[in-house]
Design an enzyme around this catalytic site. Structure first.
Site, PDB file in Angstrom:
ATOM      1  N   ARG A 224       0.855  -1.187   0.000  1.00 14.68           N
ATOM      2  CA  ARG A 224       0.000   0.000   0.000  1.00 14.68           C
ATOM      3  C   ARG A 224       0.886   1.230   0.000  1.00 14.68           C
ATOM      4  O   ARG A 224       1.902   1.291   0.706  1.00 14.68           O
ATOM      5  CB  ARG A 224      -0.911   0.026   1.238  1.00 14.68           C
ATOM      6  CG  ARG A 224      -2.094  -0.936   1.157  1.00 14.68           C
ATOM      7  CD  ARG A 224      -3.116  -0.460   0.133  1.00 14.68           C
ATOM      8  NE  ARG A 224      -4.336  -1.253   0.135  1.00 14.68           N
ATOM      9  CZ  ARG A 224      -4.554  -2.310  -0.644  1.00 14.68           C
ATOM     10  NH1 ARG A 224      -3.596  -2.712  -1.468  1.00 14.68           N
ATOM     11  NH2 ARG A 224      -5.699  -2.952  -0.607  1.00 14.68           N
ATOM     12  N   GLU A 253      -2.727   8.018  -4.685  1.00 13.64           N
ATOM     13  CA  GLU A 253      -2.893   7.092  -5.797  1.00 13.64           C
ATOM     14  C   GLU A 253      -4.252   7.350  -6.442  1.00 13.64           C
ATOM     15  O   GLU A 253      -5.256   7.381  -5.722  1.00 13.64           O
ATOM     16  CB  GLU A 253      -2.811   5.647  -5.289  1.00 13.64           C
ATOM     17  CG  GLU A 253      -2.795   4.615  -6.402  1.00 13.64           C
ATOM     18  CD  GLU A 253      -2.550   3.206  -5.894  1.00 13.64           C
ATOM     19  OE1 GLU A 253      -3.384   2.323  -6.228  1.00 13.64           O
ATOM     20  OE2 GLU A 253      -1.555   2.981  -5.176  1.00 13.64           O
ATOM     21  N   HIS A 272      -0.257   0.295 -10.112  1.00 16.08           N
ATOM     22  CA  HIS A 272      -0.991  -0.715  -9.339  1.00 16.08           C
ATOM     23  C   HIS A 272      -1.393  -1.878 -10.250  1.00 16.08           C
ATOM     24  O   HIS A 272      -2.557  -2.300 -10.290  1.00 16.08           O
ATOM     25  CB  HIS A 272      -2.220  -0.097  -8.674  1.00 16.08           C
ATOM     26  CG  HIS A 272      -2.602  -0.795  -7.398  1.00 16.08           C
ATOM     27  ND1 HIS A 272      -3.040  -0.123  -6.280  1.00 16.08           N
ATOM     28  CD2 HIS A 272      -2.604  -2.106  -7.052  1.00 16.08           C
ATOM     29  CE1 HIS A 272      -3.304  -0.989  -5.316  1.00 16.08           C
ATOM     30  NE2 HIS A 272      -3.048  -2.208  -5.767  1.00 16.08           N
TER      31      HIS A 272
END
Length: 311
Positions: A224, A253, A272
């Site tokens: 994360r 993000e 991601h």
């Protein structure tokens, strides 16, 4: 209810059920029903985050089990949805192989200075380091970390795992607890973040930790983005103290256009994509199918979320 009086669990899927769900529910011995008061178990296929789930749960007050599609559950915890009254299961461990594969790819790319070479327009100096016999620190001990350690085995890397408790981890040369993190950062050639995002791990790698990191080390994050203080990371890369950072997750993000990380030659950012939908779909199907069978049989479920631990 069957003809012999046995209760047939009622399973609902929301907001939209993938095409394989009806057969999986039927094959497990359950029935697929619209979300409502008869719902015993809820399969949640919402987009990343918890938007809309609270309303669905309110419409299914008898749900005893909720299956989430993601490995991380921080968004659901932050929304105050996960409690002890319902059994919550996530996909933790289900996506370990593709994510660990991506972690290895990022590690090799950073050590071999591929971000710089991909941007180069001239021959340049001979630079790069080998992963063979490197000192590798893995933060986290879940499925991704364990699978990554398996992938490291051919490289004869000297591996250390940081986790909450000092229990052995297959493939790790040593296991230490979090209070030893800074000492291990000072020794590591490569630091791989594979921990869950919780209250205690948010900004786990900040300015102090980056200053303690061995000069020239490589940081890889496939967990994360908020595990790392982004401003401190940019400063450590810009100063040259940190050799490189390879990130599949960032904070914020998506990483905004024009952010300094895009321009730093020692930073590699992938959007991601350690587990794309094409990779995830069959793995999620396997997890949901397994848990459906377990739920109907009254067996322990896989991937149960611990609300206290945060994953």
């Amino acid at each position: 209810m069957t003809t012999d009086g046995r209760h047939v669990p009622a399973i609902s899927a929301a907001p939209d059920a993938p095409g394989w769900v009806p057969a999986a529910v039927r094959d497990a011995g359950a029935q697929l029903v619209p979300v409502g008061h008869e719902t015993d178990g809820l399969l949640w296929f919402g987009p990343l985050g918890a938007d809309g789930l609270a309303e669905v749960l309110a419409a299914a007050p008898s749900a005893r089990w909720v299956q989430l599609p993601s490995a991380g559950v921080d968004a659901y915890l932050d929304a105050g949805l996960i409690d002890d009254d319902t059994v919550w299961t996530s996909a933790k461990g289900a996506y370990a192989e593709p994510v660990a594969e991506h972690a290895l790819a990022l590690t090799l790319a950073a050590l071999r200075r591929l971000p710089e070479r991909a941007r180069a327009r001239t021959w340049g100096p001979e630079l790069g380091r080998s992963l063979y016999e490197a000192q590798v620190l893995v933060v986290g001990a879940g499925g991704i970390a364990r699978t990554f350690l398996e992938l490291l085995a051919p490289f004869r890397a000297r591996t250390v795992v940081v986790r909450r408790r000092p229990a052995p981890v297959p493939g790790a040369g040593r296991v230490v607890t979090a209070e030893h993190l800074r000492a291990e950062l000072a020794r590591a050639d490569v630091v791989v973040l594979a921990a869950a995002l919780t209250g205690s791990t948010r900004a786990l790698i900040g300015a102090t930790e980056l200053a303690a990191t061995k000069r020239g080390a490589v940081l890889v994050n496939i967990a994360r983005g908020a595990l790392v203080d982004t401003d401190a990371l940019v400063a450590a890369l810009a100063s040259g103290h940190l050799g490189a950072a390879a990130l599949d997750v960032t904070d914020p993000e998506p990483l905004p256009d024009g952010h300094p990380l895009w321009d730093l030659p020692t930073a590699l950012v992938t959007p991601h994509t350690a587990d794309t939908p094409e990779m995830v779909d069959p793995l999620l199907r396997r997890r949901v199918t397994e848990n459906l069978r377990r739920f109907v049989a009254g067996d322990d479920l896989t991937g149960v979320v611990d609300p206290v631990a945060g994953y």
